[in-house]
Design a protein around this motif. Structure first.
Motif, PDB file in Angstrom:
ATOM      1  N   LYS A  87       8.123   2.349   7.163  1.00  0.00           N
ATOM      2  CA  LYS A  87       9.342   3.707   7.721  1.00  0.00           C
ATOM      3  C   LYS A  87       7.888   4.403   6.861  1.00  0.00           C
ATOM      4  N   PRO A  88       7.957   5.558   8.636  1.00  0.00           N
ATOM      5  CA  PRO A  88       6.761   6.742   8.284  1.00  0.00           C
ATOM      6  C   PRO A  88       7.131   7.586   6.955  1.00  0.00           C
ATOM      7  N   GLU A  89       8.729   7.644   6.017  1.00  0.00           N
ATOM      8  CA  GLU A  89       8.448   8.195   4.736  1.00  0.00           C
ATOM      9  C   GLU A  89       7.078   7.477   3.644  1.00  0.00           C
ATOM     10  N   ASP A  90       6.980   6.436   4.323  1.00  0.00           N
ATOM     11  CA  ASP A  90       6.039   5.262   3.276  1.00  0.00           C
ATOM     12  C   ASP A  90       4.721   5.821   3.770  1.00  0.00           C
ATOM     13  N   THR A  91       4.087   6.634   4.516  1.00  0.00           N
ATOM     14  CA  THR A  91       3.046   7.544   4.743  1.00  0.00           C
ATOM     15  C   THR A  91       2.335   7.394   3.301  1.00  0.00           C
ATOM     16  N   ALA A  92       1.241   7.076   2.474  1.00  0.00           N
ATOM     17  CA  ALA A  92       0.697   7.484   1.680  1.00  0.00           C
ATOM     18  C   ALA A  92      -0.230   7.092   0.877  1.00  0.00           C
ATOM     19  N   MET A  93      -1.435   7.491   0.069  1.00  0.00           N
ATOM     20  CA  MET A  93      -2.345   6.805  -0.342  1.00  0.00           C
ATOM     21  C   MET A  93      -1.661   5.612  -1.060  1.00  0.00           C
ATOM     22  N   TYR A  94      -1.794   4.569  -2.036  1.00  0.00           N
ATOM     23  CA  TYR A  94      -1.616   3.432  -2.157  1.00  0.00           C
ATOM     24  C   TYR A  94      -2.529   3.190  -3.621  1.00  0.00           C
ATOM     25  N   TYR A  95      -2.343   3.040  -4.606  1.00  0.00           N
ATOM     26  CA  TYR A  95      -2.670   3.107  -5.731  1.00  0.00           C
ATOM     27  C   TYR A  95      -2.425   1.705  -6.929  1.00  0.00           C
ATOM     28  N   CYS A  96      -3.073   1.238  -7.532  1.00  0.00           N
ATOM     29  CA  CYS A  96      -2.673  -0.162  -8.266  1.00  0.00           C
ATOM     30  C   CYS A  96      -3.769   0.516  -9.593  1.00  0.00           C
ATOM     31  N   ALA A  97      -2.569   0.337 -10.684  1.00  0.00           N
ATOM     32  CA  ALA A  97      -3.015   0.962 -11.701  1.00  0.00           C
ATOM     33  C   ALA A  97      -2.595  -0.224 -13.175  1.00  0.00           C
ATOM     34  N   THR A  98      -3.186   0.609 -13.819  1.00  0.00           N
ATOM     35  CA  THR A  98      -3.174  -1.139 -15.412  1.00  0.00           C
ATOM     36  C   THR A  98      -2.444  -0.874 -16.729  1.00  0.00           C
ATOM     37  N   ASP A  99      -0.942   0.329 -15.811  1.00  0.00           N
ATOM     38  CA  ASP A  99       0.768   0.107 -16.570  1.00  0.00           C
ATOM     39  C   ASP A  99       1.388   1.058 -14.747  1.00  0.00           C
ATOM     40  N   CYS A 100       2.246   0.869 -15.564  1.00  0.00           N
ATOM     41  CA  CYS A 100       3.412   1.036 -15.054  1.00  0.00           C
ATOM     42  C   CYS A 100       3.812   2.947 -14.961  1.00  0.00           C
TER      43      CYS A 100
END
Length: 117
Positions: A87-100
């Protein structure tokens, strides 16, 4: 110290799909869960998924539940985020990280941009 590299972002039309990858190198025995986060322009970084590495169980934010799926290739140390029905609202910079939790995670990737029009 764990190094994380995200890839797979891009531009898609609404309803489309993308698969993000988070490749981890290095090792930290304290890492027992990993998260995918996203940050839209002008907004705070928010958690999207949380995966417990020992059993692969994943918790999804309500906004993505049923559309996003996390999987992992333990042999290659890669965490995937399959994103469907975007969806358009999913537009973002996506990151992964070593915790939540944003303020707990010590290791972050550089991010990969997802744009849905």
């Amino acid at each position: 110290h764990v190094q994380l590299v995200e890839s797979g972002g891009g531009s898609v039309q609404a309803g489309g799909s993308l698969r993000l990858s988070c490749e981890a190198s290095g090792y930290d025995a304290r890492t027992y869960r990993m998260g995918w986060f996203r940050q839209a322009a002008g907004k705070e970084r928010e958690d999207v998924t949380c995966t417990y590495l020992a059993n692969g169980n994943t918790v999804y934010d309500d906004a993505v539940k049923g559309r996003f799926t996390v999987s992992q290739d333990t042999a290659k140390n890669i965490l995937y985020l399959q994103m469907d029905s975007l969806k358009p609202e999913d537009t973002a910079m996506y990151y992964c990280a070593t915790d939540c939790v944003v303020w707990v995670a010590k290791d972050w990737g550089q991010g990969t941009q997802v744009t849905v029009s």
